[in-house]
Scaffold this motif. Structure first.
Motif, PDB file in Angstrom:
ATOM      1  N   MET A  25      46.768 -68.885 -75.120  1.00 11.75           N
ATOM      2  CA  MET A  25      47.906 -69.351 -74.453  1.00 11.75           C
ATOM      3  C   MET A  25      48.493 -68.364 -73.704  1.00 11.75           C
ATOM      4  O   MET A  25      48.778 -67.383 -74.092  1.00 11.75           O
ATOM      5  N   VAL A  26      48.714 -68.755 -72.296  1.00  9.28           N
ATOM      6  CA  VAL A  26      49.148 -67.890 -71.347  1.00  9.28           C
ATOM      7  C   VAL A  26      50.758 -67.952 -71.285  1.00  9.28           C
ATOM      8  O   VAL A  26      51.189 -69.083 -71.503  1.00  9.28           O
ATOM      9  N   ILE A  27      51.408 -66.894 -71.056  1.00 15.39           N
ATOM     10  CA  ILE A  27      52.816 -66.699 -70.997  1.00 15.39           C
ATOM     11  C   ILE A  27      52.972 -65.902 -69.647  1.00 15.39           C
ATOM     12  O   ILE A  27      52.484 -64.878 -69.654  1.00 15.39           O
ATOM     13  N   SER A  28      53.222 -66.724 -68.671  1.00 15.09           N
ATOM     14  CA  SER A  28      53.489 -66.155 -67.219  1.00 15.09           C
ATOM     15  C   SER A  28      54.637 -66.136 -66.553  1.00 15.09           C
ATOM     16  O   SER A  28      55.609 -66.716 -67.302  1.00 15.09           O
ATOM     17  N   ARG A  44      50.658 -62.822 -69.184  1.00 13.92           N
ATOM     18  CA  ARG A  44      49.722 -62.923 -67.785  1.00 13.92           C
ATOM     19  C   ARG A  44      48.282 -63.121 -68.096  1.00 13.92           C
ATOM     20  O   ARG A  44      47.928 -63.195 -69.389  1.00 13.92           O
ATOM     21  N   GLY A  45      47.525 -63.359 -66.979  1.00 12.35           N
ATOM     22  CA  GLY A  45      45.879 -63.301 -67.093  1.00 12.35           C
ATOM     23  C   GLY A  45      45.427 -63.398 -66.034  1.00 12.35           C
ATOM     24  O   GLY A  45      45.968 -63.166 -64.883  1.00 12.35           O
ATOM     25  N   LEU A  46      44.307 -64.315 -66.235  1.00  8.18           N
ATOM     26  CA  LEU A  46      43.328 -64.411 -64.805  1.00  8.18           C
ATOM     27  C   LEU A  46      43.893 -65.182 -63.694  1.00  8.18           C
ATOM     28  O   LEU A  46      43.781 -64.733 -62.567  1.00  8.18           O
ATOM     29  N   ILE A  47      44.496 -65.970 -64.093  1.00 13.91           N
ATOM     30  CA  ILE A  47      45.081 -66.993 -62.969  1.00 13.91           C
ATOM     31  C   ILE A  47      46.155 -66.091 -62.140  1.00 13.91           C
ATOM     32  O   ILE A  47      46.396 -66.198 -60.951  1.00 13.91           O
ATOM     33  N   ASP A  48      47.103 -65.425 -62.836  1.00 10.95           N
ATOM     34  CA  ASP A  48      48.143 -64.651 -62.242  1.00 10.95           C
ATOM     35  C   ASP A  48      47.301 -63.722 -61.055  1.00 10.95           C
ATOM     36  O   ASP A  48      47.816 -63.428 -60.124  1.00 10.95           O
ATOM     37  N   ALA A  49      46.402 -62.833 -61.835  1.00 15.47           N
ATOM     38  CA  ALA A  49      45.620 -61.967 -60.767  1.00 15.47           C
ATOM     39  C   ALA A  49      45.039 -62.506 -59.741  1.00 15.47           C
ATOM     40  O   ALA A  49      44.946 -62.197 -58.381  1.00 15.47           O
ATOM     41  N   ALA A  50      44.152 -63.752 -59.882  1.00 17.93           N
ATOM     42  CA  ALA A  50      43.484 -64.386 -58.864  1.00 17.93           C
ATOM     43  C   ALA A  50      44.326 -65.108 -58.001  1.00 17.93           C
ATOM     44  O   ALA A  50      43.892 -64.949 -56.714  1.00 17.93           O
ATOM     45  N   LEU A  95      53.326 -68.852 -58.712  1.00 18.05           N
ATOM     46  CA  LEU A  95      52.665 -69.087 -59.836  1.00 18.05           C
ATOM     47  C   LEU A  95      53.155 -70.476 -60.585  1.00 18.05           C
ATOM     48  O   LEU A  95      52.441 -71.405 -61.191  1.00 18.05           O
ATOM     49  N   ASN A  96      54.425 -70.776 -59.988  1.00 22.48           N
ATOM     50  CA  ASN A  96      54.732 -72.342 -60.648  1.00 22.48           C
ATOM     51  C   ASN A  96      54.379 -73.228 -60.047  1.00 22.48           C
ATOM     52  O   ASN A  96      54.235 -74.446 -60.579  1.00 22.48           O
ATOM     53  N   THR A  97      53.590 -73.139 -58.856  1.00 23.54           N
ATOM     54  CA  THR A  97      52.860 -74.057 -58.027  1.00 23.54           C
ATOM     55  C   THR A  97      51.246 -73.758 -58.361  1.00 23.54           C
ATOM     56  O   THR A  97      50.657 -75.151 -58.426  1.00 23.54           O
ATOM     57  N   THR A  98      50.879 -72.685 -58.714  1.00 21.96           N
ATOM     58  CA  THR A  98      49.442 -72.537 -59.142  1.00 21.96           C
ATOM     59  C   THR A  98      49.239 -73.231 -60.258  1.00 21.96           C
ATOM     60  O   THR A  98      48.060 -73.806 -60.570  1.00 21.96           O
ATOM     61  N   TYR A  99      49.917 -72.843 -61.355  1.00 24.42           N
ATOM     62  CA  TYR A  99      49.294 -73.370 -62.749  1.00 24.42           C
ATOM     63  C   TYR A  99      49.210 -74.846 -62.724  1.00 24.42           C
ATOM     64  O   TYR A  99      48.156 -75.466 -63.183  1.00 24.42           O
ATOM     65  N   PRO A 100      50.456 -75.764 -62.371  1.00 25.91           N
ATOM     66  CA  PRO A 100      50.064 -77.318 -62.401  1.00 25.91           C
ATOM     67  C   PRO A 100      48.985 -77.814 -61.322  1.00 25.91           C
ATOM     68  O   PRO A 100      48.449 -78.507 -61.810  1.00 25.91           O
ATOM     69  N   ALA A 101      48.755 -76.953 -60.318  1.00 24.26           N
ATOM     70  CA  ALA A 101      47.679 -77.333 -59.491  1.00 24.26           C
ATOM     71  C   ALA A 101      46.277 -77.316 -60.081  1.00 24.26           C
ATOM     72  O   ALA A 101      45.611 -77.770 -59.490  1.00 24.26           O
ATOM     73  N   LEU A 102      45.949 -76.370 -61.111  1.00 26.37           N
ATOM     74  CA  LEU A 102      45.187 -75.954 -61.723  1.00 26.37           C
ATOM     75  C   LEU A 102      44.729 -77.071 -63.013  1.00 26.37           C
ATOM     76  O   LEU A 102      44.095 -76.910 -63.849  1.00 26.37           O
ATOM     77  N   GLY A 103      45.796 -77.751 -63.228  1.00 25.99           N
ATOM     78  CA  GLY A 103      45.703 -78.925 -64.412  1.00 25.99           C
ATOM     79  C   GLY A 103      46.563 -78.153 -65.719  1.00 25.99           C
ATOM     80  O   GLY A 103      46.467 -79.022 -66.742  1.00 25.99           O
ATOM     81  N   HIS A 104      47.227 -77.490 -65.509  1.00 20.36           N
ATOM     82  CA  HIS A 104      48.215 -76.941 -66.588  1.00 20.36           C
ATOM     83  C   HIS A 104      49.588 -77.588 -66.735  1.00 20.36           C
ATOM     84  O   HIS A 104      50.089 -77.833 -65.870  1.00 20.36           O
ATOM     85  N   ASP A 105      49.668 -77.789 -68.094  1.00 20.11           N
ATOM     86  CA  ASP A 105      50.991 -78.476 -68.359  1.00 20.11           C
ATOM     87  C   ASP A 105      52.370 -77.124 -68.375  1.00 20.11           C
ATOM     88  O   ASP A 105      51.776 -76.342 -69.381  1.00 20.11           O
ATOM     89  N   THR A 146      38.316 -72.140 -63.308  1.00 24.82           N
ATOM     90  CA  THR A 146      37.410 -73.049 -63.838  1.00 24.82           C
ATOM     91  C   THR A 146      36.459 -72.686 -64.844  1.00 24.82           C
ATOM     92  O   THR A 146      36.043 -73.231 -65.912  1.00 24.82           O
ATOM     93  N   ALA A 147      35.946 -71.431 -64.533  1.00 19.09           N
ATOM     94  CA  ALA A 147      34.928 -70.704 -65.371  1.00 19.09           C
ATOM     95  C   ALA A 147      35.497 -70.302 -66.629  1.00 19.09           C
ATOM     96  O   ALA A 147      34.868 -69.946 -67.756  1.00 19.09           O
ATOM     97  N   HIS A 148      36.794 -69.895 -66.534  1.00 21.83           N
ATOM     98  CA  HIS A 148      37.538 -69.109 -67.838  1.00 21.83           C
ATOM     99  C   HIS A 148      38.835 -69.939 -68.001  1.00 21.83           C
ATOM    100  O   HIS A 148      39.825 -69.252 -67.878  1.00 21.83           O
ATOM    101  N   ARG A 149      38.737 -70.917 -68.812  1.00 23.13           N
ATOM    102  CA  ARG A 149      39.845 -71.910 -68.861  1.00 23.13           C
ATOM    103  C   ARG A 149      40.731 -71.317 -70.128  1.00 23.13           C
ATOM    104  O   ARG A 149      40.301 -70.928 -71.079  1.00 23.13           O
ATOM    105  N   TYR A 150      41.926 -71.357 -69.998  1.00 23.51           N
ATOM    106  CA  TYR A 150      43.065 -71.308 -71.030  1.00 23.51           C
ATOM    107  C   TYR A 150      43.523 -72.503 -71.532  1.00 23.51           C
ATOM    108  O   TYR A 150      43.127 -73.446 -70.896  1.00 23.51           O
ATOM    109  N   HIS A 151      44.281 -72.440 -72.581  1.00 25.20           N
ATOM    110  CA  HIS A 151      44.973 -73.599 -73.049  1.00 25.20           C
ATOM    111  C   HIS A 151      45.642 -74.526 -71.996  1.00 25.20           C
ATOM    112  O   HIS A 151      46.028 -73.684 -71.076  1.00 25.20           O
TER     113      HIS A 151
END
Length: 182
Positions: A1-4, A79-85, A140-150, A102-107
């Motif tokens: 579970m990511v907290i970003s 944070r996590g992979l999505i933040d750095a990438a 990040l607030n744009t990136t996470y939803p674009a990758l399918g995160h709620d 895509t290769a390393h999915r979080y919740h």
């Protein structure tokens, strides 16, 4: 579970509270890299070589994600992979974000700390100003939803109340998932 979310928005304090309550947490890669690079006299620091710093953060986040895969129950990532990438892609233009995410999915659900100027402070490891932190948050607030995160926005409340909020949101989601399977 990511907290970003926004740098200086209370993520690390929230994770410390979750850890104190017995949950597994993974500390932010950036802080760990800064400590290691500073101790070794290295240059993979955001204020010296941001691209090298972000590549190290990506490698560390992948290792953290793999290590947590064997755990049962929640593991909370500061944070996590999505933040750095996302940061590396914004800096260099290299298309790294989607393949890595895509290769390393979080919740699917994640929690986002909004800008909170009343608690924002700089320190030896966080040298950027509040405007840079807000720009990071917006990306990040744009990136996470674009990758399918709620994305669940964290309220600006005490650390203990934020931890209660996160755990209640996860319990509610789990209850809905169970009900939907019936």
């Amino acid at each position: 579970m990511v907290i970003s979310g926004c740098s200086g928005g209370g993520k690390s304090s929230l994770l410390a509270e979750l850890k104190a309550r017995g949950h597994r947490v993974v500390e932010e890669p950036g802080r760990r890299i800064i400590a290691a690079e500073t101790a070794a006299g290295g240059t993979a620091l955001p204020w010296i070589d941001l691209a090298a710093f972000l590549r190290r953060a990506i490698a560390m986040a992948i290792a953290d994600h793999a290590a947590a895969a064997a755990n049962t129950g929640w593991t909370f990532f500061d944070r996590g992979l999505i933040d750095a990438a996302a940061a590396l892609q914004a800096l260099t233009g290299d298309e790294v974000l989607r393949p890595l995410a895509t290769a390393h999915r979080y919740h699917r659900r994640m929690f986002m700390a909004p800008p909170w100027p009343e608690i924002y402070v700089t320190d030896d490891d966080r040298r950027h100003g509040f405007d840079a932190a807000v720009a990071e948050y917006q990306r990040l607030n744009t990136t996470y939803p674009a990758l399918g995160h709620d994305v669940v926005l964290l309220p600006k409340i005490s650390t203990a109340a934020r931890a209660d909020f996160v755990l209640a949101a996860l319990a509610e989601r789990k209850g809905r998932d169970i009900a939907n399977r019936r």
